[in-house]
Enzyme design. Structure first.
Site, PDB file in Angstrom:
ATOM      1  N   TYR A  88       3.035   9.901  -0.580  1.00  0.00           N
ATOM      2  CA  TYR A  88       4.256   9.317  -0.021  1.00  0.00           C
ATOM      3  C   TYR A  88       5.796   9.519  -0.611  1.00  0.00           C
ATOM      4  O   TYR A  88       6.537   9.204   0.509  1.00  0.00           O
ATOM      5  CB  TYR A  88       4.076   7.799   0.339  1.00  0.00           C
ATOM      6  CG  TYR A  88       2.535   7.478   1.064  1.00  0.00           C
ATOM      7  CD1 TYR A  88       1.937   8.217   1.620  1.00  0.00           C
ATOM      8  CD2 TYR A  88       2.175   6.065   1.030  1.00  0.00           C
ATOM      9  CE1 TYR A  88       0.504   7.921   2.132  1.00  0.00           C
ATOM     10  CE2 TYR A  88       1.164   5.437   1.824  1.00  0.00           C
ATOM     11  CZ  TYR A  88       0.160   6.584   2.304  1.00  0.00           C
ATOM     12  OH  TYR A  88      -0.999   6.329   2.778  1.00  0.00           O
ATOM     13  N   ASP A 142       0.752  -1.099  -0.214  1.00  0.00           N
ATOM     14  CA  ASP A 142      -0.038   0.075   0.048  1.00  0.00           C
ATOM     15  C   ASP A 142       1.013   1.118  -0.002  1.00  0.00           C
ATOM     16  O   ASP A 142       1.500   1.347   1.008  1.00  0.00           O
ATOM     17  CB  ASP A 142      -1.077  -0.169   1.340  1.00  0.00           C
ATOM     18  CG  ASP A 142      -1.826   1.120   1.298  1.00  0.00           C
ATOM     19  OD1 ASP A 142      -3.015   1.076   0.757  1.00  0.00           O
ATOM     20  OD2 ASP A 142      -1.342   2.206   1.677  1.00  0.00           O
ATOM     21  N   HIS A 172      -7.526   9.593  -2.296  1.00  0.00           N
ATOM     22  CA  HIS A 172      -6.779   9.688  -1.045  1.00  0.00           C
ATOM     23  C   HIS A 172      -7.511  10.365   0.139  1.00  0.00           C
ATOM     24  O   HIS A 172      -7.705   9.903   1.300  1.00  0.00           O
ATOM     25  CB  HIS A 172      -5.451  10.056  -0.944  1.00  0.00           C
ATOM     26  CG  HIS A 172      -4.607   9.948   0.086  1.00  0.00           C
ATOM     27  ND1 HIS A 172      -3.026   9.723  -0.174  1.00  0.00           N
ATOM     28  CD2 HIS A 172      -4.598   9.611   1.206  1.00  0.00           C
ATOM     29  CE1 HIS A 172      -2.552   9.536   0.662  1.00  0.00           C
ATOM     30  NE2 HIS A 172      -3.462   9.298   1.750  1.00  0.00           N
ATOM     31  N   LYS A 220      -2.625   5.813  -4.450  1.00  0.00           N
ATOM     32  CA  LYS A 220      -3.685   6.748  -4.267  1.00  0.00           C
ATOM     33  C   LYS A 220      -3.299   7.888  -4.846  1.00  0.00           C
ATOM     34  O   LYS A 220      -2.585   8.459  -5.089  1.00  0.00           O
ATOM     35  CB  LYS A 220      -3.650   7.222  -2.666  1.00  0.00           C
ATOM     36  CG  LYS A 220      -3.672   5.808  -1.808  1.00  0.00           C
ATOM     37  CD  LYS A 220      -4.129   5.973  -0.398  1.00  0.00           C
ATOM     38  CE  LYS A 220      -3.539   4.807   0.422  1.00  0.00           C
ATOM     39  NZ  LYS A 220      -2.198   4.791   0.754  1.00  0.00           N
TER      40      LYS A 220
HETATM   41  P1  NDP Z   1       0.900   1.673  11.889  1.00  0.00           P
HETATM   42  O1  NDP Z   1      -0.357   1.756  12.829  1.00  0.00           O
HETATM   43  O2  NDP Z   1       1.000   0.538  10.952  1.00  0.00           O
HETATM   44  O3  NDP Z   1       1.951   1.958  12.941  1.00  0.00           O
HETATM   45  C1  NDP Z   1       3.525   1.965  12.538  1.00  0.00           C
HETATM   46  C2  NDP Z   1       4.320   1.963  13.846  1.00  0.00           C
HETATM   47  O4  NDP Z   1       4.047   0.687  14.495  1.00  0.00           O
HETATM   48  C3  NDP Z   1       5.667   1.966  13.431  1.00  0.00           C
HETATM   49  O5  NDP Z   1       6.210   3.016  14.282  1.00  0.00           O
HETATM   50  C4  NDP Z   1       6.342   0.774  13.377  1.00  0.00           C
HETATM   51  O6  NDP Z   1       7.642   0.919  13.961  1.00  0.00           O
HETATM   52  C5  NDP Z   1       5.633   0.225  14.754  1.00  0.00           C
HETATM   53  N1  NDP Z   1       5.477  -1.149  14.637  1.00  0.00           N
HETATM   54  C6  NDP Z   1       4.912  -1.995  13.444  1.00  0.00           C
HETATM   55  N2  NDP Z   1       4.909  -3.235  13.737  1.00  0.00           N
HETATM   56  C7  NDP Z   1       5.251  -3.467  15.320  1.00  0.00           C
HETATM   57  C8  NDP Z   1       5.317  -4.550  16.061  1.00  0.00           C
HETATM   58  N3  NDP Z   1       5.156  -5.813  15.734  1.00  0.00           N
HETATM   59  N4  NDP Z   1       5.674  -4.135  17.341  1.00  0.00           N
HETATM   60  C9  NDP Z   1       5.997  -2.982  17.739  1.00  0.00           C
HETATM   61  N5  NDP Z   1       5.818  -1.907  17.030  1.00  0.00           N
HETATM   62  C10 NDP Z   1       5.706  -2.021  15.859  1.00  0.00           C
HETATM   63  O7  NDP Z   1       0.804   3.202  11.269  1.00  0.00           O
HETATM   64  P2  NDP Z   1       0.897   3.587   9.658  1.00  0.00           P
HETATM   65  O8  NDP Z   1       0.351   5.062   9.719  1.00  0.00           O
HETATM   66  O9  NDP Z   1       2.238   3.432   9.136  1.00  0.00           O
HETATM   67  O10 NDP Z   1      -0.409   2.789   8.956  1.00  0.00           O
HETATM   68  C11 NDP Z   1      -0.222   1.650   8.172  1.00  0.00           C
HETATM   69  C12 NDP Z   1      -0.312   2.234   6.660  1.00  0.00           C
HETATM   70  O11 NDP Z   1      -1.686   2.653   6.461  1.00  0.00           O
HETATM   71  C13 NDP Z   1       0.661   3.077   6.107  1.00  0.00           C
HETATM   72  O12 NDP Z   1       1.878   2.617   6.118  1.00  0.00           O
HETATM   73  C14 NDP Z   1      -0.107   3.453   4.893  1.00  0.00           C
HETATM   74  O13 NDP Z   1       0.063   2.411   4.007  1.00  0.00           O
HETATM   75  C15 NDP Z   1      -1.590   3.444   5.548  1.00  0.00           C
HETATM   76  N6  NDP Z   1      -2.062   4.731   5.881  1.00  0.00           N
HETATM   77  C16 NDP Z   1      -2.877   5.478   5.148  1.00  0.00           C
HETATM   78  C17 NDP Z   1      -3.437   6.699   5.353  1.00  0.00           C
HETATM   79  C18 NDP Z   1      -4.518   7.297   4.620  1.00  0.00           C
HETATM   80  O14 NDP Z   1      -4.885   8.466   4.678  1.00  0.00           O
HETATM   81  N7  NDP Z   1      -5.165   6.714   3.539  1.00  0.00           N
HETATM   82  C19 NDP Z   1      -3.133   7.403   6.572  1.00  0.00           C
HETATM   83  C20 NDP Z   1      -1.980   6.759   7.063  1.00  0.00           C
HETATM   84  C21 NDP Z   1      -1.629   5.376   7.127  1.00  0.00           C
HETATM   85  P3  NDP Z   1       8.792   0.231  12.747  1.00  0.00           P
HETATM   86  O15 NDP Z   1       8.766   0.855  11.603  1.00  0.00           O
HETATM   87  O16 NDP Z   1      10.053   0.884  13.836  1.00  0.00           O
HETATM   88  O17 NDP Z   1       8.941  -1.420  13.103  1.00  0.00           O
END
Ligand code: NDP
Length: 285
Positions: free
Chosen positions: A48, A43, A110, A73
């Site tokens: 981004y 995704d 988006h 998006k």
């Molecule tokens: P998430 O809720 O997926 O959280 C990501 C965070 O969690 C990072 O800091 C990561 O750290 C940490 N993390 C991941 N796995 C673990 C684990 N197993 N244990 C502990 N910590 C963990 O946030 P996102 O905002 O990235 O949401 C996911 C996806 O949704 C985005 O990447 C994007 O593709 C989409 N999105 C879409 C939006 C929209 O407007 N349509 C808005 C926001 C997101 P680390 O990387 O250091 O592991």
């Protein structure tokens, strides 16, 4: 991997890999690691700034294109040509070029802002041409979703919205089920806000299954039939986040997690005028 079937018959893996906030120069390595770990659903978004790196990773992975499910998006179009429909098609071509692909599996509007009706008409054409196998929206509240559905030909296949234990979206999901729209969670971990990873309820449930809080959250979303796209740049967490198909939360555990809902965003409200102005001022094509 489990799939959901979208309203046009397209199959979508219920668990994928999100790349928001992964810096462009780290994205190729992260996506290569994710594909190596077993992710087949990616995704990204024009906004981004890492579509090229996602495309490079896809190419380097050697995985057949038809075995991957790729979402990108469309950002809010500002009609430099005076025609949002044309500009949306141009933005789509730009995304395809950056990704190095000749089609995407899912193309989303988006933000529910600007002239998204013209954007949707462009999307419908793109879908009919087969260059986006499915089309959908993101961040649409119930009123705008219904209005878009009622005044257009194609019903969005997906609405990707903030969904996690502190903002559970049960009413949104019920409406989407009624209207044939698949709910997809963004921010499944709320990016760790509100102490999610140390939440006592989630930790206790995890302990009973020998699973982490992250795994409990993903499992809870999947048991609600919500598509999830967790992001991590760490290979061990990528693997952990995929390993959620060998246990089942009980009714009681589902109920305990339901009790964590605050009914509010951990980020911002897309109906907040200040945010509407801020998002509307950004340009990505
Ligand atoms: P998430 O809720 O997926 O959280 C990501 C965070 O969690 C990072 O800091 C990561 O750290 C940490 N993390 C991941 N796995 C673990 C684990 N197993 N244990 C502990 N910590 C963990 O946030 P996102 O905002 O990235 O949401 C996911 C996806 O949704 C985005 O990447 C994007 O593709 C989409 N999105 C879409 C939006 C929209 O407007 N349509 C808005 C926001 C997101 P680390 O990387 O250091 O592991």
């Amino acid at each position: 991997m489990h799939n959901v079937t979208l309203n046009n018959g397209v199959e979508m893996p219920i668990l994928g890999f999100g790349v928001f906030q992964i810096p462009d120069n780290e994205t190729q390595a992260a996506v290569e690691a994710a594909i190596a770990a077993g992710y087949r659903h990616l995704d990204t978004a024009a906004s981004y700034g890492n579509e090229e790196a996602v495309g490079a990773a896809i190419k380097a992975s050697g995985v057949a294109r038809e075995d991957l499910f790729v979402t990108t998006k469309l950002w809010i179009q500002h009609a430099p040509t005076g025609n949002v429909q044309d500009d949306s098609k141009r933005a789509f071509e730009n995304s395809l070029t950056r990704l190095g692909l000749d089609y995407v599996d899912l193309y989303l509007i988006h933000q529910p802002l600007g002239d998204y009706y013209s954007e949707w008409r462009a999307m419908q054409d793109i879908n009919k041409e087969g260059r986006a196998r499915a089309i959908g929206v993101s961040n649409f509240h119930q009123d705008r979703l219904v209005d878009l559905i009622d005044h257009n030909e194609i019903v969005p296949a997906v609405n990707q919205i903030e969904t996690h234990p502190f903002h559970q979206r049960a009413e949104d999901q019920a409406l989407m089920i009624e209207r044939g729209v698949q709910i997809e969670s963004w921010g499944p971990f709320a990016e760790g806000k509100n102490g999610l990873f140390t939440n006592e309820t989630l930790a206790a449930i995890g302990k009973s299954h020998g699973k982490s809080v992250a795994q409990v959250v993903l499992r809870w979303l999947i048991q609600r039939n919500i598509v999830v796209i967790p992001k991590s740049v760490r290979p061990e967490r990528m693997a952990q986040n995929l390993d959620v198909f060998d246990f089942t939360l009980t009714e009681e555990q589902m109920g305990a997690i339901a009790g964590l809902d605050t009914g509010d965003s951990q980020f911002f409200d897309h109906r907040d005028p200040a945010m509407v102005g801020w998002l509307g001022g950004r340009r990505y094509n």
